[in-house]
Scaffold this motif. Structure first.
Motif, PDB file in Angstrom:
ATOM      1  N   LYS A  61       6.845  18.340  45.038  1.00  0.00           N
ATOM      2  CA  LYS A  61       6.883  19.124  43.809  1.00  0.00           C
ATOM      3  C   LYS A  61       6.470  18.319  42.585  1.00  0.00           C
ATOM      4  CE  LYS A  61       9.994  22.089  41.097  1.00  0.00           C
ATOM      5  NZ  LYS A  61      11.382  22.649  41.012  1.00  0.00           N
ATOM      6  N   THR A  62       6.864  17.039  42.541  1.00  0.00           N
ATOM      7  CA  THR A  62       6.656  16.250  41.325  1.00  0.00           C
ATOM      8  C   THR A  62       5.802  15.004  41.528  1.00  0.00           C
ATOM      9  OG1 THR A  62       8.639  14.901  41.681  1.00  0.00           O
ATOM     10  CG2 THR A  62       8.922  16.999  40.507  1.00  0.00           C
ATOM     11  N   ALA A  63       5.413  14.721  42.777  1.00  0.00           N
ATOM     12  CA  ALA A  63       4.637  13.519  43.113  1.00  0.00           C
ATOM     13  C   ALA A  63       5.399  12.231  42.834  1.00  0.00           C
ATOM     14  CB  ALA A  63       3.299  13.507  42.375  1.00  0.00           C
ATOM     15  N   GLN A  64       6.720  12.343  42.772  1.00  0.00           N
ATOM     16  CA  GLN A  64       7.549  11.148  42.616  1.00  0.00           C
ATOM     17  C   GLN A  64       8.977  11.465  43.062  1.00  0.00           C
ATOM     18  OE1 GLN A  64       7.823  10.039  38.496  1.00  0.00           O
ATOM     19  NE2 GLN A  64       8.632  12.020  37.849  1.00  0.00           N
ATOM     20  N   VAL A  65       9.768  10.420  43.227  1.00  0.00           N
ATOM     21  CA  VAL A  65      11.179  10.573  43.555  1.00  0.00           C
ATOM     22  C   VAL A  65      11.980   9.774  42.544  1.00  0.00           C
ATOM     23  CG1 VAL A  65      12.991  10.017  45.221  1.00  0.00           C
ATOM     24  CG2 VAL A  65      10.837  10.976  46.014  1.00  0.00           C
ATOM     25  N   SER A  66      12.927  10.439  41.889  1.00  0.00           N
ATOM     26  CA  SER A  66      13.771   9.755  40.913  1.00  0.00           C
ATOM     27  C   SER A  66      14.885   9.018  41.650  1.00  0.00           C
ATOM     28  CB  SER A  66      14.365  10.752  39.916  1.00  0.00           C
ATOM     29  OG  SER A  66      15.287  10.089  39.067  1.00  0.00           O
ATOM     30  N   ILE A  67      14.750   7.706  41.734  1.00  0.00           N
ATOM     31  CA  ILE A  67      15.748   6.909  42.447  1.00  0.00           C
ATOM     32  C   ILE A  67      17.076   6.907  41.697  1.00  0.00           C
ATOM     33  CG2 ILE A  67      16.301   4.570  43.225  1.00  0.00           C
ATOM     34  CD1 ILE A  67      13.340   4.182  43.824  1.00  0.00           C
ATOM     35  N   SER A  68      17.016   6.862  40.376  1.00  0.00           N
ATOM     36  CA  SER A  68      18.257   6.869  39.598  1.00  0.00           C
ATOM     37  C   SER A  68      19.028   8.158  39.819  1.00  0.00           C
ATOM     38  CB  SER A  68      17.955   6.679  38.113  1.00  0.00           C
ATOM     39  OG  SER A  68      17.141   7.741  37.617  1.00  0.00           O
ATOM     40  N   LYS A  69      18.322   9.285  39.835  1.00  0.00           N
ATOM     41  CA  LYS A  69      18.998  10.565  40.066  1.00  0.00           C
ATOM     42  C   LYS A  69      19.537  10.650  41.496  1.00  0.00           C
ATOM     43  CE  LYS A  69      16.784  13.482  36.579  1.00  0.00           C
ATOM     44  NZ  LYS A  69      16.035  12.430  35.877  1.00  0.00           N
ATOM     45  N   PHE A  70      18.830  10.044  42.432  1.00  0.00           N
ATOM     46  CA  PHE A  70      19.308  10.009  43.815  1.00  0.00           C
ATOM     47  C   PHE A  70      20.688   9.348  43.883  1.00  0.00           C
ATOM     48  CE2 PHE A  70      19.884   7.583  47.732  1.00  0.00           C
ATOM     49  CZ  PHE A  70      19.711   8.557  48.705  1.00  0.00           C
ATOM     50  N   TYR A  71      20.813   8.191  43.252  1.00  0.00           N
ATOM     51  CA  TYR A  71      22.086   7.477  43.308  1.00  0.00           C
ATOM     52  C   TYR A  71      23.164   8.169  42.484  1.00  0.00           C
ATOM     53  CZ  TYR A  71      19.718   3.686  45.708  1.00  0.00           C
ATOM     54  OH  TYR A  71      19.018   2.947  46.629  1.00  0.00           O
ATOM     55  N   LEU A  72      22.789   8.800  41.391  1.00  0.00           N
ATOM     56  CA  LEU A  72      23.775   9.546  40.600  1.00  0.00           C
ATOM     57  C   LEU A  72      24.313  10.732  41.381  1.00  0.00           C
ATOM     58  CD1 LEU A  72      22.211   9.497  37.023  1.00  0.00           C
ATOM     59  CD2 LEU A  72      24.434   8.544  37.697  1.00  0.00           C
ATOM     60  N   PRO A 148      15.528   4.902  49.540  1.00  0.00           N
ATOM     61  CA  PRO A 148      14.747   5.553  48.468  1.00  0.00           C
ATOM     62  C   PRO A 148      13.558   4.719  48.010  1.00  0.00           C
ATOM     63  CG  PRO A 148      17.091   5.749  48.042  1.00  0.00           C
ATOM     64  CD  PRO A 148      16.949   4.792  49.172  1.00  0.00           C
ATOM     65  N   PHE A 149      13.723   3.393  47.974  1.00  0.00           N
ATOM     66  CA  PHE A 149      12.620   2.513  47.562  1.00  0.00           C
ATOM     67  C   PHE A 149      11.521   2.513  48.622  1.00  0.00           C
ATOM     68  CE2 PHE A 149      16.492   0.924  45.568  1.00  0.00           C
ATOM     69  CZ  PHE A 149      16.099   0.843  44.240  1.00  0.00           C
ATOM     70  N   VAL A 150      11.927   2.420  49.882  1.00  0.00           N
ATOM     71  CA  VAL A 150      10.956   2.446  50.978  1.00  0.00           C
ATOM     72  C   VAL A 150      10.227   3.785  50.992  1.00  0.00           C
ATOM     73  CG1 VAL A 150      10.676   2.365  53.480  1.00  0.00           C
ATOM     74  CG2 VAL A 150      12.278   0.806  52.349  1.00  0.00           C
ATOM     75  N   PHE A 151      10.980   4.863  50.800  1.00  0.00           N
ATOM     76  CA  PHE A 151      10.389   6.197  50.783  1.00  0.00           C
ATOM     77  C   PHE A 151       9.333   6.319  49.693  1.00  0.00           C
ATOM     78  CE2 PHE A 151      10.047  10.533  49.346  1.00  0.00           C
ATOM     79  CZ  PHE A 151      10.038  11.284  50.512  1.00  0.00           C
ATOM     80  N   SER A 152       9.664   5.862  48.487  1.00  0.00           N
ATOM     81  CA  SER A 152       8.744   5.989  47.350  1.00  0.00           C
ATOM     82  C   SER A 152       7.428   5.274  47.608  1.00  0.00           C
ATOM     83  CB  SER A 152       9.397   5.426  46.083  1.00  0.00           C
ATOM     84  OG  SER A 152      10.540   6.165  45.738  1.00  0.00           O
ATOM     85  N   VAL A 153       7.494   4.146  48.295  1.00  0.00           N
ATOM     86  CA  VAL A 153       6.294   3.360  48.569  1.00  0.00           C
ATOM     87  C   VAL A 153       5.499   3.939  49.729  1.00  0.00           C
ATOM     88  CG1 VAL A 153       5.470   1.096  49.344  1.00  0.00           C
ATOM     89  CG2 VAL A 153       7.301   1.237  47.637  1.00  0.00           C
ATOM     90  N   CYS A 154       6.215   4.478  50.733  1.00  0.00           N
ATOM     91  CA  CYS A 154       5.565   4.814  52.006  1.00  0.00           C
ATOM     92  C   CYS A 154       5.219   6.289  52.199  1.00  0.00           C
ATOM     93  CB  CYS A 154       6.462   4.367  53.160  1.00  0.00           C
ATOM     94  SG  CYS A 154       6.729   2.583  53.243  1.00  0.00           S
TER      95      CYS A 154
END
Length: 354
Positions: A61-72, A148-154
């Protein structure tokens, strides 16, 4: 949300309900009959599957993943109920005369309870240590500290991503095989393999792989919807339960069960078969939605009954544990989990606006 998606979500909640009921009934003095460990493995698979699906949906949907929101989101989902559970557990331990240590609380809130329980041990003897149940939360959080970091890169390279996940799954299996057949179970401390992240994280990865296959490889995913996949999954799952050799159970079993769940999963959460309809029933969905608190509190109730009411008959203890666990979990879900989830959603929504 379309009806099919809603049905799948309900069936997922129901399957989560099955996983916690396996754990609960097993701990209710029926572990020789009911495979409680399978319940944890199912829960790990579902966790990996759901979170990966949500992250893929956000990426698409957004072409990115908010890692901060994931952890919140995870903080608001898990931490408030955990804090209350720990406070109640400390009160029970105090009444039982158990002298707890601050390091035990640190192991819970900083997510090393699994290794602490394996190599040090929680306080308590006659009272089964209530905080020890948080070992599985530690396994999950160790995985989600990195994922989440691995996901964002891969995720932009799904083939490489899937290959990497499968490589780690095989590596963990090989590590278990080395520990069991190279080192030997007699040389390992109790629960070294069952509760450690380095030997159990693959149970989460199977769910992650399945979600990735569904989202990026629909042709491959279609094979999992075939009846022969279901039959193979059922046979593998039965084999994992019927083979009682301890070396097998501590090495191959988790891999066999992960593959079996992947083969069965489409049928379990589908919308047009008897099993999925049972899983999507109101009772099973309800149990699934309180499963987090039910997982926490059932072990505390088990400890209370074992310490103060050990002479009750098995049927009475069983019924008491079921009722008390459900009541406490329901209260936690209504009074703690749901309000803080709403608070978290409002906070995150406000953050998006600003």
């Amino acid at each position: 949300m379309n009806p099919a998606s809603h049905s799948r979500l309900q069936a997922l909640d129901g399957l989560r309900g099955v996983s916690i009921l396996l754990v609960l009934i097993s701990h209710a003095w029926l572990g020789h009959i009911v495979p409680g460990g399978l319940g944890v493995t199912i829960f790990f698979f579902i966790s990996g599957y759901i979170i990966t699906r949500l992250m893929i949906a956000e990426w698409d949907k957004t072409a990115q993943v908010s890692i901060s929101k994931f952890y919140l989101r995870r903080f608001f989902r898990l931490m408030p109920a955990l804090i209350v559970f720990v406070l109640i557990s400390l009160g029970v331990m105090q009444l039982a005369g158990v002298q707890w240590q601050w390091i035990e609380l640190m192991s819970v809130f900083f997510y090393f309870a699994n290794y602490f329980g394996i190599f040090v041990g929680f306080s308590g003897d006659l009272l089964p240590p209530p905080l020890s149940i948080t070992w599985s939360l530690a396994v999950e959080e160790h995985f989600y500290m990195l994922f989440p970091f691995v996901f964002s890169v891969c995720i932009a390279f799904p083939r490489r991503f899937l290959t990497g996940l499968l490589t780690f799954i095989v590596a963990i299996l090989l590590w278990r095989l080395y520990l069991v057949y190279g080192v030997g179970l007699d040389q390992l401390v109790h629960y070294r393999i069952y509760k450690a992240t380095d030997t159990r994280a693959d149970s989460i990865m199977y769910g992650t792989c399945f979600a990735l296959i569904q989202a990026r490889y629909p042709g491959l995913a279609a094979h999992f919807a075939q009846r022969k996949a279901l039959i193979a999954g059922v046979l593998l799952m039965l084999a994992s339960l019927l083979i009682r050799d301890e070396n097998f159970r501590e090495s191959w079993r988790y891999s066999v069960q992960g593959i079996a769940l992947a083969l069965m999963f489409t049928h379990l959460i589908g919308e047009s078969n008897m099993v999925s309809r049972v899983l999507a029933s109101p009772a099973m969905v309800y149990v699934g939605r309180i499963s987090y608190s039910l997982y926490l509190y059932h072990w505390l109730v088990f400890g209370i009954i074992s310490f103060w009411l050990p002479d009750l008959s098995l049927p009475v203890k069983f019924c008491l544990m079921m009722v008390a666990s459900l009541v406490l979990a329901d209260g936690s879900q209504r009074l703690i989990e749901a309000p803080f989830l709403r608070l978290g959603q409002r906070y995150l929504h406000a953050g998006i606006k600003h």
